[in-house]
Design a protein around this motif. Structure first.
Motif, PDB file in Angstrom:
ATOM      1  N   LEU A 118      22.127  13.479  -6.541  1.00 60.06           N
ATOM      2  CA  LEU A 118      22.875  13.972  -7.697  1.00 60.06           C
ATOM      3  C   LEU A 118      24.157  13.174  -7.909  1.00 60.06           C
ATOM      4  O   LEU A 118      24.534  12.881  -9.053  1.00 60.06           O
ATOM      5  CB  LEU A 118      23.193  15.456  -7.523  1.00 60.06           C
ATOM      6  N   ILE A 119      24.824  12.827  -6.817  1.00 63.01           N
ATOM      7  CA  ILE A 119      26.049  12.026  -6.944  1.00 63.01           C
ATOM      8  C   ILE A 119      25.723  10.652  -7.534  1.00 63.01           C
ATOM      9  O   ILE A 119      26.433  10.152  -8.422  1.00 63.01           O
ATOM     10  CB  ILE A 119      26.750  11.900  -5.582  1.00 63.01           C
ATOM     11  N   GLU A 120      24.623  10.056  -7.096  1.00 64.50           N
ATOM     12  CA  GLU A 120      24.215   8.757  -7.632  1.00 64.50           C
ATOM     13  C   GLU A 120      23.902   8.851  -9.123  1.00 64.50           C
ATOM     14  O   GLU A 120      24.299   7.992  -9.918  1.00 64.50           O
ATOM     15  CB  GLU A 120      22.990   8.245  -6.872  1.00 64.50           C
ATOM     16  N   GLU A 121      23.194   9.927  -9.526  1.00 69.18           N
ATOM     17  CA  GLU A 121      22.849  10.095 -10.940  1.00 69.18           C
ATOM     18  C   GLU A 121      24.094  10.310 -11.792  1.00 69.18           C
ATOM     19  O   GLU A 121      24.198   9.785 -12.910  1.00 69.18           O
ATOM     20  CB  GLU A 121      21.875  11.258 -11.116  1.00 69.18           C
ATOM     21  N   ALA A 122      25.035  11.096 -11.288  1.00 65.70           N
ATOM     22  CA  ALA A 122      26.289  11.314 -12.021  1.00 65.70           C
ATOM     23  C   ALA A 122      27.040   9.997 -12.176  1.00 65.70           C
ATOM     24  O   ALA A 122      27.566   9.682 -13.254  1.00 65.70           O
ATOM     25  CB  ALA A 122      27.156  12.334 -11.294  1.00 65.70           C
ATOM     26  N   HIS A 123      27.088   9.209 -11.117  1.00 62.65           N
ATOM     27  CA  HIS A 123      27.784   7.922 -11.132  1.00 62.65           C
ATOM     28  C   HIS A 123      27.128   6.959 -12.122  1.00 62.65           C
ATOM     29  O   HIS A 123      27.808   6.331 -12.945  1.00 62.65           O
ATOM     30  CB  HIS A 123      27.788   7.331  -9.728  1.00 62.65           C
ATOM     31  N   ILE A 155      35.041  13.110  -4.108  1.00 63.01           N
ATOM     32  CA  ILE A 155      33.906  13.061  -3.183  1.00 63.01           C
ATOM     33  C   ILE A 155      34.336  13.744  -1.893  1.00 63.01           C
ATOM     34  O   ILE A 155      35.421  13.486  -1.363  1.00 63.01           O
ATOM     35  CB  ILE A 155      33.486  11.617  -2.867  1.00 63.01           C
ATOM     36  N   ILE A 156      33.472  14.631  -1.384  1.00 59.03           N
ATOM     37  CA  ILE A 156      33.756  15.375  -0.162  1.00 59.03           C
ATOM     38  C   ILE A 156      32.639  15.046   0.832  1.00 59.03           C
ATOM     39  O   ILE A 156      31.448  15.134   0.477  1.00 59.03           O
ATOM     40  CB  ILE A 156      33.775  16.896  -0.441  1.00 59.03           C
ATOM     41  N   TYR A 157      32.998  14.687   2.065  1.00 59.34           N
ATOM     42  CA  TYR A 157      31.941  14.278   2.986  1.00 59.34           C
ATOM     43  C   TYR A 157      32.275  14.680   4.426  1.00 59.34           C
ATOM     44  O   TYR A 157      33.436  14.852   4.787  1.00 59.34           O
ATOM     45  CB  TYR A 157      31.732  12.763   2.928  1.00 59.34           C
ATOM     46  N   GLU A 158      31.217  14.814   5.223  1.00 61.12           N
ATOM     47  CA  GLU A 158      31.373  15.057   6.660  1.00 61.12           C
ATOM     48  C   GLU A 158      31.592  13.725   7.356  1.00 61.12           C
ATOM     49  O   GLU A 158      30.732  12.835   7.304  1.00 61.12           O
ATOM     50  CB  GLU A 158      30.123  15.738   7.222  1.00 61.12           C
ATOM     51  N   ASP A 159      32.698  13.586   8.006  1.00 58.42           N
ATOM     52  CA  ASP A 159      33.135  12.297   8.550  1.00 58.42           C
ATOM     53  C   ASP A 159      32.120  11.673   9.493  1.00 58.42           C
ATOM     54  O   ASP A 159      31.864  10.471   9.443  1.00 58.42           O
ATOM     55  CB  ASP A 159      34.480  12.480   9.260  1.00 58.42           C
ATOM     56  N   GLU A 160      31.526  12.445  10.390  1.00 53.98           N
ATOM     57  CA  GLU A 160      30.637  11.892  11.401  1.00 53.98           C
ATOM     58  C   GLU A 160      29.188  11.780  10.926  1.00 53.98           C
ATOM     59  O   GLU A 160      28.341  11.251  11.636  1.00 53.98           O
ATOM     60  CB  GLU A 160      30.691  12.762  12.662  1.00 53.98           C
ATOM     61  N   VAL A 190      30.505   6.522   3.598  1.00 52.21           N
ATOM     62  CA  VAL A 190      30.946   6.572   2.194  1.00 52.21           C
ATOM     63  C   VAL A 190      31.640   5.278   1.764  1.00 52.21           C
ATOM     64  O   VAL A 190      32.398   5.267   0.790  1.00 52.21           O
ATOM     65  CB  VAL A 190      31.892   7.774   1.947  1.00 52.21           C
ATOM     66  N   ARG A 191      31.347   4.182   2.453  1.00 51.24           N
ATOM     67  CA  ARG A 191      32.014   2.928   2.102  1.00 51.24           C
ATOM     68  C   ARG A 191      31.730   2.517   0.652  1.00 51.24           C
ATOM     69  O   ARG A 191      32.601   1.979  -0.027  1.00 51.24           O
ATOM     70  CB  ARG A 191      31.587   1.824   3.058  1.00 51.24           C
ATOM     71  N   GLU A 192      30.504   2.785   0.173  1.00 50.27           N
ATOM     72  CA  GLU A 192      30.162   2.420  -1.203  1.00 50.27           C
ATOM     73  C   GLU A 192      30.853   3.320  -2.224  1.00 50.27           C
ATOM     74  O   GLU A 192      30.859   3.023  -3.419  1.00 50.27           O
ATOM     75  CB  GLU A 192      28.646   2.477  -1.400  1.00 50.27           C
ATOM     76  N   TYR A 242      36.399   6.280  -4.959  1.00 52.01           N
ATOM     77  CA  TYR A 242      36.673   7.683  -5.303  1.00 52.01           C
ATOM     78  C   TYR A 242      37.631   8.335  -4.304  1.00 52.01           C
ATOM     79  O   TYR A 242      37.913   9.528  -4.416  1.00 52.01           O
ATOM     80  CB  TYR A 242      35.368   8.489  -5.346  1.00 52.01           C
ATOM     81  N   ASP A 243      38.105   7.577  -3.331  1.00 54.35           N
ATOM     82  CA  ASP A 243      39.017   8.107  -2.318  1.00 54.35           C
ATOM     83  C   ASP A 243      38.442   9.368  -1.670  1.00 54.35           C
ATOM     84  O   ASP A 243      39.007  10.465  -1.764  1.00 54.35           O
ATOM     85  CB  ASP A 243      40.391   8.411  -2.941  1.00 54.35           C
ATOM     86  N   PRO A 244      37.289   9.255  -0.996  1.00 53.86           N
ATOM     87  CA  PRO A 244      36.592  10.432  -0.456  1.00 53.86           C
ATOM     88  C   PRO A 244      37.450  11.235   0.523  1.00 53.86           C
ATOM     89  O   PRO A 244      38.266  10.681   1.265  1.00 53.86           O
ATOM     90  CB  PRO A 244      35.380   9.821   0.260  1.00 53.86           C
ATOM     91  N   VAL A 245      37.220  12.537   0.526  1.00 53.92           N
ATOM     92  CA  VAL A 245      37.943  13.463   1.395  1.00 53.92           C
ATOM     93  C   VAL A 245      37.023  13.859   2.548  1.00 53.92           C
ATOM     94  O   VAL A 245      35.933  14.399   2.327  1.00 53.92           O
ATOM     95  CB  VAL A 245      38.398  14.721   0.630  1.00 53.92           C
TER      96      VAL A 245
END
Length: 248
Positions: A35-40, A49-54, A58-60, A64-67
């Motif tokens: 879904l994130i890819e389609e929105a982009h 962007i919100i992500y689990e660090d481990e 999210v380098r790509e 978006y300065d991911p959190v």
């Protein structure tokens, strides 16, 4: 990294599960890479962007300065049982009333899975517009979003008064078909106009009497077995593929 569900940012994200808050902020949540890819790719504005660090690379998505958040925070803001470890806050888009060739009008359908599936099928069948009428589940409901599988980002989708929109469509030369049994003809016997809109309704009560009366033609799908009716998303799929010439 945000690790507490009591963090103010987390509280704001969780509020987006409520339609009232989505309307106030003009934002909604999506989950998962697809879904994130389609929105982009579809030029929707991704606010965060919100992500689990481990769990997630999210380098790509660094622009978006991911959190980064912990797994318990991700679980608190997502709805899937096995989240992919990534979510996003997306800005709602103001859709315009573009010229219509093929439109699906959805009247008072409350099941999010059905509405999301119909949006996805409209996209697959080559429709350009979907209109959600009064009583229909919110477009940005998390279950609707998941069921669209990204097609939400490909179509012109309006939440509108269907009676008013029908007048506009017919004034623009769009023929309006309604599903229903009264004074209806089998769909496969109908000549398909160049521009057509199809109205489908609540599985219990069908299309409202007012909309059915206003439509130029009522169509039905013959049933050859003992089933009383078809699921609304299946009925919509049959009709959409028929009018685009992509099915029978």
């Amino acid at each position: 990294m945000i690790t507490s569900v009591k963090n103010e940012k987390v509280k704001e994200w969780r509020k987006l599960k409520q339609k009232k808050e989505r309307d106030i902020k003009g934002e909604f949540l999506i989950e998962g890479y697809h879904l994130i890819e389609e929105a982009h790719k579809s030029d929707w504005e991704i606010a965060e962007i919100i992500y689990e660090d481990e769990k997630v690379d999210v380098r790509e998505l660094s622009s978006y300065d991911p959190v980064a958040v912990s797994d318990n925070v991700m679980a608190a803001i997502t709805d899937t049982r096995t989240p992919q470890g990534i979510a996003a806050v997306v800005k709602k888009k103001q859709f315009s009333r573009l010229p219509v060739k093929k439109a699906l009008l959805i009247d008072n359908v409350q099941d999010p899975g059905n509405v999301g599936t119909m949006i996805r099928t409209a996209d697959a069948a080559g429709f350009d517009t979907v209109m959600l009428g009064k009583g229909t589940v919110d477009l940005y409901n998390e279950k609707v979003i998941r069921a669209t599988q990204g097609s939400l980002f490909h179509l012109n989708i309006l939440e509108a008064d269907l009676e008013t929109e029908m007048d506009r469509l017919m004034a623009d030369g769009v023929t309006v078909w309604s599903t229903g049994l009264e004074k209806a003809s089998p769909y496969h016997e109908m000549q398909v106009p160049e521009k057509v809109a199809i109205i489908v309704g609540n599985e219990g009560s069908g299309v409202s009497a007012e909309l059915m009366e206003k439509a130029e033609q009522n169509v039905l799908i013959p049933i050859f077995g003992k089933a009383e009716s078809l699921n609304v998303s299946i009925a919509a799929a049959i009709l959409m593929y028929y009018v685009t010439g992509n099915g029978v």
